[in-house]
Design a protein around this motif. Structure first.
Motif, PDB file in Angstrom:
ATOM      1  N   SER A  57      31.394  -6.027  23.547  1.00 62.61           N
ATOM      2  CA  SER A  57      30.899  -5.338  22.071  1.00 62.61           C
ATOM      3  C   SER A  57      31.448  -6.202  21.119  1.00 62.61           C
ATOM      4  O   SER A  57      31.287  -5.951  19.948  1.00 62.61           O
ATOM      5  CB  SER A  57      31.772  -3.827  22.174  1.00 62.61           C
ATOM      6  N   SER A  58      31.913  -7.523  21.331  1.00 61.60           N
ATOM      7  CA  SER A  58      32.230  -8.582  20.384  1.00 61.60           C
ATOM      8  C   SER A  58      30.967  -9.433  20.296  1.00 61.60           C
ATOM      9  O   SER A  58      30.099  -9.586  21.117  1.00 61.60           O
ATOM     10  CB  SER A  58      33.163  -9.500  20.869  1.00 61.60           C
ATOM     11  N   TRP A  59      30.740  -9.827  18.818  1.00 62.66           N
ATOM     12  CA  TRP A  59      29.609 -10.653  18.669  1.00 62.66           C
ATOM     13  C   TRP A  59      29.612 -11.892  19.411  1.00 62.66           C
ATOM     14  O   TRP A  59      30.529 -12.708  19.324  1.00 62.66           O
ATOM     15  CB  TRP A  59      29.423 -10.816  17.107  1.00 62.66           C
ATOM     16  N   HIS A  60      28.435 -12.502  19.859  1.00 66.30           N
ATOM     17  CA  HIS A  60      28.499 -13.575  20.810  1.00 66.30           C
ATOM     18  C   HIS A  60      27.213 -14.094  20.871  1.00 66.30           C
ATOM     19  O   HIS A  60      26.131 -13.367  20.769  1.00 66.30           O
ATOM     20  CB  HIS A  60      29.275 -13.499  21.851  1.00 66.30           C
ATOM     21  N   ARG A  61      27.028 -15.161  21.539  1.00 59.61           N
ATOM     22  CA  ARG A  61      25.891 -15.874  21.839  1.00 59.61           C
ATOM     23  C   ARG A  61      25.737 -15.992  23.334  1.00 59.61           C
ATOM     24  O   ARG A  61      27.056 -16.063  23.883  1.00 59.61           O
ATOM     25  CB  ARG A  61      25.400 -17.260  21.295  1.00 59.61           C
ATOM     26  N   MET A 113      20.585 -17.988  21.811  1.00 60.21           N
ATOM     27  CA  MET A 113      21.345 -18.331  20.639  1.00 60.21           C
ATOM     28  C   MET A 113      21.336 -17.067  19.654  1.00 60.21           C
ATOM     29  O   MET A 113      22.119 -17.316  18.596  1.00 60.21           O
ATOM     30  CB  MET A 113      20.737 -19.650  19.991  1.00 60.21           C
ATOM     31  N   LEU A 114      20.767 -15.995  19.893  1.00 59.09           N
ATOM     32  CA  LEU A 114      20.483 -14.943  19.020  1.00 59.09           C
ATOM     33  C   LEU A 114      21.869 -14.259  18.881  1.00 59.09           C
ATOM     34  O   LEU A 114      22.380 -14.031  20.109  1.00 59.09           O
ATOM     35  CB  LEU A 114      19.637 -13.812  19.337  1.00 59.09           C
ATOM     36  N   PHE A 115      22.841 -14.012  17.939  1.00 56.90           N
ATOM     37  CA  PHE A 115      23.990 -13.307  18.036  1.00 56.90           C
ATOM     38  C   PHE A 115      23.555 -11.782  18.464  1.00 56.90           C
ATOM     39  O   PHE A 115      22.633 -11.010  17.889  1.00 56.90           O
ATOM     40  CB  PHE A 115      24.507 -13.310  16.473  1.00 56.90           C
ATOM     41  N   HIS A 116      24.486 -11.194  19.258  1.00 62.63           N
ATOM     42  CA  HIS A 116      24.387  -9.829  19.750  1.00 62.63           C
ATOM     43  C   HIS A 116      25.511  -9.134  20.419  1.00 62.63           C
ATOM     44  O   HIS A 116      26.493 -10.010  20.589  1.00 62.63           O
ATOM     45  CB  HIS A 116      23.163  -9.873  20.947  1.00 62.63           C
ATOM     46  N   ARG A 117      25.614  -8.140  20.497  1.00 63.15           N
ATOM     47  CA  ARG A 117      26.870  -7.490  20.934  1.00 63.15           C
ATOM     48  C   ARG A 117      26.410  -6.123  21.700  1.00 63.15           C
ATOM     49  O   ARG A 117      25.183  -5.585  21.312  1.00 63.15           O
ATOM     50  CB  ARG A 117      27.893  -7.053  20.173  1.00 63.15           C
ATOM     51  N   ALA A 118      27.086  -5.511  22.619  1.00 61.37           N
ATOM     52  CA  ALA A 118      27.014  -4.191  23.124  1.00 61.37           C
ATOM     53  C   ALA A 118      27.548  -3.104  21.985  1.00 61.37           C
ATOM     54  O   ALA A 118      28.386  -3.337  21.428  1.00 61.37           O
ATOM     55  CB  ALA A 118      27.578  -4.100  24.600  1.00 61.37           C
ATOM     56  N   GLY A 119      26.754  -2.103  22.013  1.00 57.62           N
ATOM     57  CA  GLY A 119      27.189  -1.032  21.251  1.00 57.62           C
ATOM     58  C   GLY A 119      28.167  -0.048  21.922  1.00 57.62           C
ATOM     59  O   GLY A 119      28.715  -0.377  22.979  1.00 57.62           O
ATOM     60  N   VAL A 120      28.670   0.958  21.372  1.00 58.59           N
ATOM     61  CA  VAL A 120      29.683   2.022  21.898  1.00 58.59           C
ATOM     62  C   VAL A 120      28.897   3.039  22.407  1.00 58.59           C
ATOM     63  O   VAL A 120      27.868   3.842  21.570  1.00 58.59           O
ATOM     64  CB  VAL A 120      30.602   2.539  20.758  1.00 58.59           C
ATOM     65  N   ASN A 121      28.847   3.247  23.897  1.00 52.79           N
ATOM     66  CA  ASN A 121      28.356   4.700  24.291  1.00 52.79           C
ATOM     67  C   ASN A 121      28.805   5.708  23.978  1.00 52.79           C
ATOM     68  O   ASN A 121      30.075   6.315  24.449  1.00 52.79           O
ATOM     69  CB  ASN A 121      28.349   4.200  25.903  1.00 52.79           C
ATOM     70  N   LYS A 122      28.100   6.349  23.197  1.00 50.05           N
ATOM     71  CA  LYS A 122      28.553   7.859  22.669  1.00 50.05           C
ATOM     72  C   LYS A 122      27.883   9.014  23.479  1.00 50.05           C
ATOM     73  O   LYS A 122      27.912  10.006  23.070  1.00 50.05           O
ATOM     74  CB  LYS A 122      28.060   7.859  21.087  1.00 50.05           C
ATOM     75  N   SER A 123      27.082   8.380  24.379  1.00 53.99           N
ATOM     76  CA  SER A 123      26.455   9.587  25.323  1.00 53.99           C
ATOM     77  C   SER A 123      27.239  10.225  26.398  1.00 53.99           C
ATOM     78  O   SER A 123      28.589   9.893  26.532  1.00 53.99           O
ATOM     79  CB  SER A 123      25.120   8.926  25.851  1.00 53.99           C
TER      80      SER A 123
END
Length: 272
Positions: A124-128, A197-207
């Motif tokens: 869930s942290s921004w990373h490449r 190289m695109l910055f991305h992260r996992a979200g929080v699963n609220k389901s």
């Protein structure tokens, strides 16, 4: 529909889906390829991911995984169940990856990511996907392919991206990220394809469901694999030549000059 323009401009031509997906990866940094796996296949993939991860948790120990922030990371599942090679070799996906990187590609890693409801995953942290490589080049070195075994959405904590950040060296400001980040929605059985190289992260699963995905990192052969698949798998008589190349069997570093020449001689002999 034809677009109007003037000045000395050349416009890219897109003739099929492979070209369209490739253009989206090149320009905005990501695309989604839908409908790769049926609901029945996805049921089996969920069982396989859970089975492999449970083995890894027993082998390494749950507390040890928590200590090194590896909980719910199913690493290199094809080493436990070679059926996972099928996720890495989907023909349409590989066609797009090769359009981005060229015909000689290597699978650097394959990791299953398990996002449980209301739990923060370390992804869930921004990373490449090429961490610590913060520079911009004209052509990609690597392409990531995240196969969505469960639905990816805002509710399930689907992957968030900051479009176009594969074109900049630094992670943008918090203000910019807040304004421009987006959740890549994808139905189960799709593939999210993006420049690594695109910055991305996992979200929080609220389901209420577990969200699983299997990420693949494809690179040009100059980059070192995260996992040494040839050494881990050993010689396999059932391995097709294309899969052997994909897994890095033809990209191993020779131990010395003699090994390099023997490898070169073998390649020349095969080409005749």
């Amino acid at each position: 529909m034809e677009e109007n323009f003037y000045g000395r401009i050349e416009q890219a031509q897109v003739g099929d889906n492979v070209a369209r997906y490739t253009e989206e990866v090149a320009v905005r940094g990501f695309t989604v390829i839908p409908d790769l796996f049926s609901p029945a296949e996805l049921v089996e993939w969920r069982k396989k991911i859970d089975s492999v991860y449970n083995k890894q948790e027993v082998e390494f120990g749950r507390d040890a995984l928590i200590e090194i922030q590896e909980l719910d990371m199913c690493r290199a599942p094809l080493l436990y169940d070679f059926e996972f090679i099928r996720l890495a070799t989907n023909p349409l996906v590989l066609s797009v990856v090769k359009q981005c990187l060229g015909d000689w590609i290597v699978l650097s890693q394959q990791n299953g990511i398990i996002n449980r409801p209301h739990q923060i995953h370390h992804q869930s942290s921004w990373h490449r996907d090429l961490p610590y490589q913060n520079y911009v080049i004209s052509r990609p070195l690597a392409v990531s392919v995240l196969v969505t075994i469960d639905e990816f959405s805002e509710e399930t904590g689907g992957t968030q991206v900051v479009p176009f950040t594969h074109k900049v060296e630094m992670l943008p400001s918090a203000t910019y990220i807040e304004k421009n980040r987006t959740v890549v929605g994808a139905q189960a059985g799709s593939a999210i394809v993006f420049d690594s190289m695109l910055f991305h992260r996992a979200g929080v699963n609220k389901s209420k469901i577990i969200r699983r995905g299997v990420n693949h990192l494809y690179t040009i052969p100059l980059l070192k694999q995260q996992y040494d698949f040839p050494r881990a798998l050993g010689e396999r008589s059932d391995l097709e030549a294309t899969n052997a190349q994909l897994l890095g069997y033809t990209s191993q570093v020779p131990i010395d000059d003699r090994a390099w020449r023997e490898s070169r001689a073998a390649r020349i002999l095969r080409s005749r």
